[in-house]
Design a protein around this motif. Structure first.
Motif, PDB file in Angstrom:
ATOM      1  N   GLU A   1       0.875  -1.245   0.155  1.00  0.00           N
ATOM      2  CA  GLU A   1       0.084   0.030  -0.127  1.00  0.00           C
ATOM      3  C   GLU A   1       1.024   1.157  -0.063  1.00  0.00           C
ATOM      4  O   GLU A   1       0.577   2.132  -0.655  1.00  0.00           O
ATOM      5  CB  GLU A   1      -0.744  -0.084   1.138  1.00  0.00           C
ATOM      6  CG  GLU A   1      -2.279  -0.056   0.907  1.00  0.00           C
ATOM      7  CD  GLU A   1      -3.152  -0.370   2.272  1.00  0.00           C
ATOM      8  OE1 GLU A   1      -2.763  -1.562   2.932  1.00  0.00           O
ATOM      9  OE2 GLU A   1      -3.806   0.466   2.559  1.00  0.00           O
ATOM     10  N   VAL A   2       1.958   1.397   0.675  1.00  0.00           N
ATOM     11  CA  VAL A   2       2.780   2.775   0.973  1.00  0.00           C
ATOM     12  C   VAL A   2       4.255   2.071   0.888  1.00  0.00           C
ATOM     13  O   VAL A   2       4.697   1.078   1.583  1.00  0.00           O
ATOM     14  CB  VAL A   2       2.639   3.123   2.219  1.00  0.00           C
ATOM     15  CG1 VAL A   2       3.291   4.545   2.133  1.00  0.00           C
ATOM     16  CG2 VAL A   2       1.155   3.604   2.507  1.00  0.00           C
ATOM     17  N   ILE A   3       5.005   2.541   0.170  1.00  0.00           N
ATOM     18  CA  ILE A   3       6.443   2.568   0.030  1.00  0.00           C
ATOM     19  C   ILE A   3       6.998   3.621   0.972  1.00  0.00           C
ATOM     20  O   ILE A   3       6.696   4.835   0.656  1.00  0.00           O
ATOM     21  CB  ILE A   3       7.055   2.613  -1.261  1.00  0.00           C
ATOM     22  CG1 ILE A   3       6.590   1.116  -1.932  1.00  0.00           C
ATOM     23  CG2 ILE A   3       8.592   2.385  -1.556  1.00  0.00           C
ATOM     24  CD1 ILE A   3       7.105   1.085  -3.496  1.00  0.00           C
ATOM     25  N   VAL A   4       8.017   3.451   1.872  1.00  0.00           N
ATOM     26  CA  VAL A   4       8.650   4.650   2.684  1.00  0.00           C
ATOM     27  C   VAL A   4      10.207   4.365   2.266  1.00  0.00           C
ATOM     28  O   VAL A   4      10.722   3.320   2.311  1.00  0.00           O
ATOM     29  CB  VAL A   4       8.410   4.340   4.078  1.00  0.00           C
ATOM     30  CG1 VAL A   4       9.171   5.135   4.892  1.00  0.00           C
ATOM     31  CG2 VAL A   4       7.208   4.195   4.551  1.00  0.00           C
TER      32      VAL A   4
ATOM     33  N   ASP B   1       2.906   4.997 -11.827  1.00  0.00           N
ATOM     34  CA  ASP B   1       2.702   3.744 -12.607  1.00  0.00           C
ATOM     35  C   ASP B   1       1.182   3.505 -12.298  1.00  0.00           C
ATOM     36  O   ASP B   1       0.987   2.918 -11.046  1.00  0.00           O
ATOM     37  CB  ASP B   1       3.520   2.506 -11.702  1.00  0.00           C
ATOM     38  CG  ASP B   1       3.522   1.245 -12.488  1.00  0.00           C
ATOM     39  OD1 ASP B   1       2.621   1.055 -13.354  1.00  0.00           O
ATOM     40  OD2 ASP B   1       4.066   0.254 -11.929  1.00  0.00           O
ATOM     41  N   GLY B   2       0.400   3.644 -13.528  1.00  0.00           N
ATOM     42  CA  GLY B   2      -1.041   3.497 -13.028  1.00  0.00           C
ATOM     43  C   GLY B   2      -1.498   4.281 -11.910  1.00  0.00           C
ATOM     44  O   GLY B   2      -1.301   5.497 -11.861  1.00  0.00           O
ATOM     45  N   GLU B   3      -2.100   3.601 -10.945  1.00  0.00           N
ATOM     46  CA  GLU B   3      -2.865   4.399  -9.918  1.00  0.00           C
ATOM     47  C   GLU B   3      -1.807   4.717  -8.875  1.00  0.00           C
ATOM     48  O   GLU B   3      -2.061   5.266  -8.025  1.00  0.00           O
ATOM     49  CB  GLU B   3      -4.093   3.616  -9.444  1.00  0.00           C
ATOM     50  CG  GLU B   3      -5.226   3.423 -10.060  1.00  0.00           C
ATOM     51  CD  GLU B   3      -5.851   4.723 -10.277  1.00  0.00           C
ATOM     52  OE1 GLU B   3      -6.173   5.396  -9.152  1.00  0.00           O
ATOM     53  OE2 GLU B   3      -5.849   5.224 -11.292  1.00  0.00           O
ATOM     54  N   GLY B   4      -0.511   3.936  -8.901  1.00  0.00           N
ATOM     55  CA  GLY B   4       0.368   3.907  -7.855  1.00  0.00           C
ATOM     56  C   GLY B   4       1.549   4.479  -8.333  1.00  0.00           C
ATOM     57  O   GLY B   4       1.844   5.407  -9.306  1.00  0.00           O
ATOM     58  N   PHE B   5       2.689   3.957  -7.630  1.00  0.00           N
ATOM     59  CA  PHE B   5       4.206   4.494  -8.019  1.00  0.00           C
ATOM     60  C   PHE B   5       5.061   2.941  -8.217  1.00  0.00           C
ATOM     61  O   PHE B   5       4.809   1.995  -7.522  1.00  0.00           O
ATOM     62  CB  PHE B   5       4.648   5.161  -6.885  1.00  0.00           C
ATOM     63  CG  PHE B   5       4.044   6.512  -6.809  1.00  0.00           C
ATOM     64  CD1 PHE B   5       4.495   7.501  -7.430  1.00  0.00           C
ATOM     65  CD2 PHE B   5       2.690   6.552  -6.118  1.00  0.00           C
ATOM     66  CE1 PHE B   5       3.851   8.751  -7.293  1.00  0.00           C
ATOM     67  CE2 PHE B   5       2.054   7.701  -5.984  1.00  0.00           C
ATOM     68  CZ  PHE B   5       2.513   9.028  -6.612  1.00  0.00           C
ATOM     69  N   SER B   6       6.071   2.997  -8.946  1.00  0.00           N
ATOM     70  CA  SER B   6       7.070   2.042  -9.116  1.00  0.00           C
ATOM     71  C   SER B   6       8.379   2.787  -8.804  1.00  0.00           C
ATOM     72  O   SER B   6       8.707   3.835  -9.185  1.00  0.00           O
ATOM     73  CB  SER B   6       7.013   1.902 -10.875  1.00  0.00           C
ATOM     74  OG  SER B   6       8.378   1.010 -10.868  1.00  0.00           O
ATOM     75  N   VAL B   7       9.239   1.977  -7.784  1.00  0.00           N
ATOM     76  CA  VAL B   7      10.444   2.678  -7.227  1.00  0.00           C
ATOM     77  C   VAL B   7      11.396   1.824  -7.736  1.00  0.00           C
ATOM     78  O   VAL B   7      11.280   0.508  -7.387  1.00  0.00           O
ATOM     79  CB  VAL B   7      10.073   2.668  -5.602  1.00  0.00           C
ATOM     80  CG1 VAL B   7      11.499   3.276  -5.260  1.00  0.00           C
ATOM     81  CG2 VAL B   7       9.054   3.795  -5.352  1.00  0.00           C
ATOM     82  N   SER B   8      12.383   2.164  -8.336  1.00  0.00           N
ATOM     83  CA  SER B   8      13.578   1.520  -8.794  1.00  0.00           C
ATOM     84  C   SER B   8      14.770   1.615  -7.918  1.00  0.00           C
ATOM     85  O   SER B   8      15.000   3.000  -7.677  1.00  0.00           O
ATOM     86  CB  SER B   8      13.977   1.887 -10.100  1.00  0.00           C
ATOM     87  OG  SER B   8      12.957   1.940 -11.103  1.00  0.00           O
ATOM     88  N   THR B   9      15.184   0.475  -7.676  1.00  0.00           N
ATOM     89  CA  THR B   9      16.282   0.352  -6.588  1.00  0.00           C
ATOM     90  C   THR B   9      17.395  -0.288  -7.232  1.00  0.00           C
ATOM     91  O   THR B   9      17.314  -1.236  -7.939  1.00  0.00           O
ATOM     92  CB  THR B   9      16.009  -0.112  -5.124  1.00  0.00           C
ATOM     93  OG1 THR B   9      16.086  -1.512  -5.339  1.00  0.00           O
ATOM     94  CG2 THR B   9      14.687   0.542  -4.689  1.00  0.00           C
TER      95      THR B   9
ATOM     96  N   ARG C   1       6.784  -1.575  -6.244  1.00  0.00           N
ATOM     97  CA  ARG C   1       5.368  -0.985  -6.478  1.00  0.00           C
ATOM     98  C   ARG C   1       4.666  -0.536  -5.171  1.00  0.00           C
ATOM     99  O   ARG C   1       4.588  -1.420  -4.258  1.00  0.00           O
ATOM    100  CB  ARG C   1       4.541  -1.918  -7.288  1.00  0.00           C
ATOM    101  CG  ARG C   1       4.820  -1.794  -8.771  1.00  0.00           C
ATOM    102  CD  ARG C   1       3.708  -2.293  -9.727  1.00  0.00           C
ATOM    103  NE  ARG C   1       2.971  -0.854  -9.824  1.00  0.00           N
ATOM    104  CZ  ARG C   1       1.537  -0.948  -9.466  1.00  0.00           C
ATOM    105  NH1 ARG C   1       0.976  -1.820  -8.890  1.00  0.00           N
ATOM    106  NH2 ARG C   1       0.946   0.332  -9.569  1.00  0.00           N
ATOM    107  N   GLY C   2       3.955   0.601  -5.152  1.00  0.00           N
ATOM    108  CA  GLY C   2       3.004   0.863  -3.900  1.00  0.00           C
ATOM    109  C   GLY C   2       2.110   2.060  -4.303  1.00  0.00           C
ATOM    110  O   GLY C   2       2.299   2.752  -5.403  1.00  0.00           O
TER     111      GLY C   2
END
Ligand SMILES: Cc1cc2nc3c(=O)[nH]c(=O)nc-3n(C[C@H](O)[C@H](O)[C@H](O)COP(=O)(O)OP(=O)(O)OC[C@H]3O[C@@H](n4cnc5c(N)ncnc54)[C@H](O)[C@@H]3O)c2cc1C
Length: 372
Positions: free
Chosen positions: A6-9, A189-197, A203-204
């Motif tokens: 749901e959430v990426i911190v 990314d669509g409704e949310g976010f994609s975080v590349s590390t 995805r969050g």
């Protein structure tokens, strides 16, 4: 997708961990991504104060927010203990800011007067004490001490236990912690976010950027300008000693095991965390003026770390308007504000209305005023 939450911190320092903990307490699925040991980490080099006096001179909302966090701290400490068993060693018996000389005394008096004239709570119980009063609390002060300002609200914790308790508590509530995950890109990314590390993509539905000084460039990826800069502080630790400083001071605290920690230096040194011997000597001189009895105390450890400083010293909280669901959280008193971040700020991230609730802490306050 297995890596969706749901959430990426982003950031596992005191700010990110407090927010992640608060989100997990609300029942959210959380992934905390942290760069790891190579990063700059104020949370592992700070002084441990839960400090109220003087906070918010010039912004009453910050005075109130600090006081709110302090008021939440006792139950917060209990919540952490209930989470993973960590005792954060909270003590809230009041604190003193010693004055060396008349000028120092007047400066503290003026600050109290200014803050009394601000609306909101936070400073109303801070008082000046004269030398005779201070001597009753601290019999070993030197002749140069003219008095002190005192607040019954000040306290301290063991900051490493606080960090450990937040991490342990968040994970006990199901949060996932990924170390070595330096974030390189944040994209819608669509409704949310994609975080590349460095260790893959996550995805969050929402993303909270709480990466200390790295917020400056990470938040740009979600359309936010967060003008935080480093401010270096040094800390010195003595050998274990008999009780010398029975009260908490803004620049000195004697821990339960007898060591005395000195600090509270501020220096613009870019991103360097090198020790500056001249600064150590300056701190030691000031301590010896306050407590001449410490002139032969042996220093067993020193370090420096970088504060996460905004231009006015107050927190910066904002949800992106161009990418709703992306938040940036920075502050320079992450120990003091940990309780408010976990128990009051995190739920607003989930419930909405973030920018309205924290309007005073918007980075827009730094925008240049339009020409007349
Ligand atoms: C000397 C000193 C004394 C202090 N004393 C006090 C005090 O007494 N009381 C008080 O309230 N506050 C104090 N502070 C301030 C307090 O320590 C900070 O406000 C707090 O630690 C900030 O926490 P943070 O999580 O924002 O930043 P940090 O602790 O710097 O953590 C940032 C985290 O983000 C991670 N990160 C960075 N870049 C990335 C990336 N690209 N991808 C993933 N992760 C990333 C890092 O690994 C790190 O864990 C002091 C600070 C200093 C330096």
């Amino acid at each position: 997708m297995s890596d969706a939450s749901e959430v990426i911190v982003i950031g596992g320092g005191l700010v990110g961990a407090a927010v992640a903990y608060g989100l997990a307490r609300e029942g959210a699925s959380v992934t905390m991504l942290d760069e790891g040991d190579v990063a700059l980490r104020a949370s592992r080099g700070n002084f441990g104060l839960v400090w109220v006096q003087g906070k918010g001179d010039g912004m009453h909302e910050y005075a109130s927010w600090t006081r709110r966090s302090k008021d939440l701290y006792r139950s917060f400490a209990d919540v952490i203990r209930g989470g993973d068993g960590t005792d954060i060693e909270l003590k809230q018996d009041g604190g003193l800011e010693l004055c060396l000389g008349e000028e120092d005394f007047r400066a503290n008096e003026d600050e109290i007067r200014r803050m009394h004239n601000q609306p909101g709570v936070g400073e109303n119980d801070r008082v000046m004490l004269d030398r005779a009063d201070v001597l009753k609390m601290l019999p070993l002060i030197g002749p140069e001490v003219t008095g002190a300002s005192y607040s019954p609200h000040d306290g301290h914790v063991n900051p490493l236990y606080l960090l450990r308790g937040l991490h342990g508590g968040a994970q006990a509530l199901g949060a996932r912690y990924v170390s070595g995950a330096q974030v390189r890109k944040i994209e819608k990314d669509g409704e949310g976010f994609s975080v590349s590390t460095k260790v893959g993509a996550f995805r969050g539905g929402k993303v909270v950027i709480a990466a200390g000084l790295a917020n400056k460039w990470l938040a740009e990826m979600v359309g936010l300008s967060i003008p935080v800069e480093p401010n270096r502080g040094h800390i010195l630790i003595t050998e274990r000693m008999q009780p010398v400083i029975p009260m908490l001071l803004v620049n000195a605290r004697q821990t339960a095991d007898g060591t005395i920690n000195f600090g509270n230096s501020h220096e613009d040194a870019g991103y360097s965390t090198r020790i500056n011997p001249a600064k150590l000597a300056e701190i030691a001189r000031s301590v010896i003026r306050s407590f001449p009895v410490l002139k032969d105390a042996r220093i067993v450890r020193t370090w420096s770390a970088l504060r996460v400083m905004s231009p006015d010293g107050f927190p910066i909280y904002r949800e992106s308007e161009s990418m709703p669901g992306a938040f940036s959280i920075s502050c320079h008193s992450g120990v003091t504000l940990a309780a408010a971040h976990a128990l009051e700020l995190a739920p607003v991230i989930l419930r909405g209305g973030f920018n309205e609730r924290f309007a005073a802490f918007s980075p827009e306050r730094f925008d240049a005023a339009p020409a007349a």
